[in-house]
Design an enzyme around this catalytic site. Structure first.
Site, short mmCIF file in Angstrom:
data_model
loop_
_atom_site.label_atom_id
_atom_site.label_comp_id
_atom_site.label_asym_id
_atom_site.label_seq_id
_atom_site.Cartn_x
_atom_site.Cartn_y
_atom_site.Cartn_z
N ARG A 11 0.83 -1.20 0.00
CA ARG A 11 0.00 0.00 0.00
C ARG A 11 0.87 1.25 0.00
NH1 ARG A 11 -1.53 3.91 2.97
NH2 ARG A 11 -0.49 3.19 4.83
N TRP A 27 4.16 18.92 -12.87
CA TRP A 27 5.33 19.53 -13.52
C TRP A 27 5.06 19.71 -15.02
CZ3 TRP A 27 9.84 21.79 -12.18
CH2 TRP A 27 10.79 21.97 -13.18
N GLU A 30 1.66 22.35 -15.44
CA GLU A 30 1.44 23.59 -14.69
C GLU A 30 2.70 24.44 -14.63
OE1 GLU A 30 -1.49 24.67 -13.51
OE2 GLU A 30 -2.40 22.87 -14.36
N GLN A 35 7.65 27.06 -11.96
CA GLN A 35 8.29 28.28 -11.47
C GLN A 35 8.53 28.20 -9.97
OE1 GLN A 35 5.39 31.11 -12.84
NE2 GLN A 35 6.41 31.40 -14.82
N TRP A 49 21.57 28.11 4.33
CA TRP A 49 22.82 28.85 4.56
C TRP A 49 22.58 30.09 5.43
CZ3 TRP A 49 24.69 33.51 1.94
CH2 TRP A 49 26.03 33.79 2.24
N ARG A 57 16.15 27.97 9.91
CA ARG A 57 16.28 27.16 8.69
C ARG A 57 14.97 26.46 8.36
NH1 ARG A 57 20.93 25.60 11.52
NH2 ARG A 57 22.69 26.86 10.89
N GLU A 71 0.22 24.77 -4.04
CA GLU A 71 0.06 24.75 -5.50
C GLU A 71 -0.44 23.39 -5.97
OE1 GLU A 71 -0.52 26.02 -9.02
OE2 GLU A 71 0.55 27.44 -7.74
N GLU A 87 -18.16 24.39 -19.26
CA GLU A 87 -19.06 25.54 -19.21
C GLU A 87 -18.78 26.37 -17.97
OE1 GLU A 87 -20.97 22.35 -16.86
OE2 GLU A 87 -20.21 22.38 -18.91
N LEU A 118 15.21 37.38 8.10
CA LEU A 118 16.47 37.95 7.61
C LEU A 118 16.75 39.36 8.09
CD1 LEU A 118 16.55 36.46 4.03
CD2 LEU A 118 17.65 35.62 6.11
#
EC number: 2.7.1.107
Length: 120
Positions: A11, A27, A30, A35, A49, A57, A71, A87, A118
């Site tokens: 499964r 991929w 879309e 992007q 980094w 992080r 997305e 329709e 940041l």
């Protein structure tokens, strides 16, 4: 194994294969997902980094992965709506707009987290 319920490792393996198919289809079809994948590919190493602690992080990387997740869900909604019919319908348009708003919200969240982490 049509008609049978998979259990255990079989499964999990089947679910993994279906997930890979979903990534490939998204991929392929879309542009927004592609992007956002490029954004994540560039942003994840930078976030690892720049983050000065594990929490920073995790936040910098996590919000980028969250954009991809949202997305994927938005694409699933759009594909389902398109499958139902071509329709125009008020509810179909509303569902697509809400999914789009979710993606925009995840991008705004990502930008806000990056800015707040940041600027210390």
């Amino acid at each position: 194994m049509a008609g049978q319920h998979l259990k255990g490792f079989a499964r999990l393996y089947a679910a993994f294969v279906h997930s890979l198919s979903g990534f490939r289809a998204t991929w392929r079809h879309e542009e927004a997902f592609r992007q956002e994948c490029w954004l994540a590919l560039a942003g994840v190493p930078v976030g690892l980094w720049l983050g000065q602690s594990g929490i920073e992080r995790a936040l910098l990387v996590g919000v980028l992965i969250n954009v991809l997740i949202v997305e994927l869900l938005n694409t699933a909604v759009e594909v389902t709506i398109d499958r139902i019919g071509i329709e125009r319908h008020n509810l179909s348009g509303r569902a697509k707009d809400i999914g789009s708003a979710a993606v925009l919200s995840s991008l705004i969240l990502a930008g806000a987290v990056w800015l707040l982490v940041l600027i210390r």
